[in-house]
Enzyme design. Structure first.
Site, PDB file in Angstrom:
ATOM      1  N   ARG A  39      10.013 -11.113   5.654  1.00  0.00           N
ATOM      2  CA  ARG A  39      10.612  -9.787   5.814  1.00  0.00           C
ATOM      3  C   ARG A  39      11.755  -9.817   6.830  1.00  0.00           C
ATOM      4  NH1 ARG A  39       6.531  -4.899   6.024  1.00  0.00           N
ATOM      5  NH2 ARG A  39       6.140  -5.471   8.178  1.00  0.00           N
TER       6      ARG A  39
ATOM      7  N   ARG B  10      -2.097 -10.153  13.656  1.00  0.00           N
ATOM      8  CA  ARG B  10      -2.338  -8.885  12.952  1.00  0.00           C
ATOM      9  C   ARG B  10      -3.420  -9.048  11.898  1.00  0.00           C
ATOM     10  NH1 ARG B  10       2.962  -6.733  10.293  1.00  0.00           N
ATOM     11  NH2 ARG B  10       1.523  -5.331   9.245  1.00  0.00           N
TER      12      ARG B  10
ATOM     13  N   ARG C 142      -9.969   3.450   9.347  1.00  0.00           N
ATOM     14  CA  ARG C 142      -9.488   2.159   9.797  1.00  0.00           C
ATOM     15  C   ARG C 142     -10.649   1.265  10.263  1.00  0.00           C
ATOM     16  NH1 ARG C 142      -4.315   0.925  10.631  1.00  0.00           N
ATOM     17  NH2 ARG C 142      -3.624   3.047  10.626  1.00  0.00           N
TER      18      ARG C 142
ATOM     19  N   ARG D 256      12.042  -9.209  12.698  1.00  0.00           N
ATOM     20  CA  ARG D 256      11.427  -8.531  13.850  1.00  0.00           C
ATOM     21  C   ARG D 256      10.331  -9.415  14.432  1.00  0.00           C
ATOM     22  NH1 ARG D 256       9.177  -2.897  12.113  1.00  0.00           N
ATOM     23  NH2 ARG D 256       7.833  -4.396  11.092  1.00  0.00           N
TER      24      ARG D 256
ATOM     25  N   LYS E  43       0.816  -1.214   0.000  1.00  0.00           N
ATOM     26  CA  LYS E  43       0.000   0.000   0.000  1.00  0.00           C
ATOM     27  C   LYS E  43       0.857   1.274   0.000  1.00  0.00           C
ATOM     28  CE  LYS E  43      -2.583   0.562   3.657  1.00  0.00           C
ATOM     29  NZ  LYS E  43      -2.141   1.803   4.326  1.00  0.00           N
TER      30      LYS E  43
END
Ligand code: ZN
Length: 216
Positions: free
Chosen positions: A124, A168, A86, A157, A13
């Site tokens: 990632r 998430r 959101r 991370r 995004k």
């Protein structure tokens, strides 16, 4: 015109917001940037928001909406909203505000399957020293575990472990599904498959936008 870009985590995004803003001359409004700006400037809204943030609370929807709405100028400028709304409450508040100013808007959802989100986000890696972002699938560091730019340690991370990504995703889906249903009902919802390369996604977005603008 207002473009609301919604995207699954890992859908690119941020990258697409930047590309679209450049191509169409949209003013790119990211909620995170607005927050930081208002709080740093100690504006009345920023001070209110700071109180919530400091006490570890969520900034209330009406305050978030007020901050974003305060950035919109209705002088013919077009905006791309990134990270807002959101949830359904924010969407309704924004909808009322835009309707009262008779500003048209469109919602584009960068869609990915859950599997694809997991695949992307768990791949990632980040440099501890300089923050450079890598991806084991699409852009691994030249030497495993070492940053190409600064030789710092490249790590995963906690945010990017499978358990955290699943959590998430659940939070995201809980907030976003009502939003998607709401916008579908309003007839302003468009969807783009984000499981392609960034250039293909950008072209698909351009098709949607060009056809929307041509229809206006
Ligand atoms: Zn580095």
């Amino acid at each position: 015109m207002i473009v609301i870009l919604l995207g699954m985590p890992g859908s690119g995004k941020g990258t697409q917001s930047k590309l679209l803003s450049e191509k169409y001359g949209f003013k790119h409004l990211s909620t995170g940037d607005i927050f930081r700006g208002e709080m740093a400037a100690k504006s009345p809204l920023g001070l209110k928001a700071s109180e919530y943030v400091k006490s570890g609370k969520l900034v209330p929807d009406n305050l978030v909406t007020e901050m974003v709405a305060g950035k919109l100028e209705f002088d013919g400028a077009s905006y791309l909203l990134d990270g807002f709304p959101r949830n359904l409450e924010q969407a309704r508040a924004l909808g009322g505000f835009l309707a009262s100013h008779q500003v048209p808007f469109i919602v584009i959802f960068l869609n990915l399957t859950r599997e694809e989100v997991l695949k992307r986000l768990t791949a990632r890696r980040v440099c501890l020293a300089c923050g450079e972002v890598y991806n084991l699938t699409t852009r691994p560091p030249a030497v495993e575990g070492k940053c190409d730019k600064c030789q710092g340690a490249v790590i995963q991370r906690d945010d990017d472990t499978e358990a955290t990504v699943r959590k998430r995703l659940m939070v995201f889906e809980d907030l976003t599904q009502p939003l998607v249903a709401y916008y579908k009902g309003e007839g302003v919802f468009r969807e783009v498959d984000a499981a392609q390369g960034p250039e293909q996604v950008a072209s698909a977005l351009a098709v949607v936008l060009d056809s929307t603008m041509a229809g206006k």
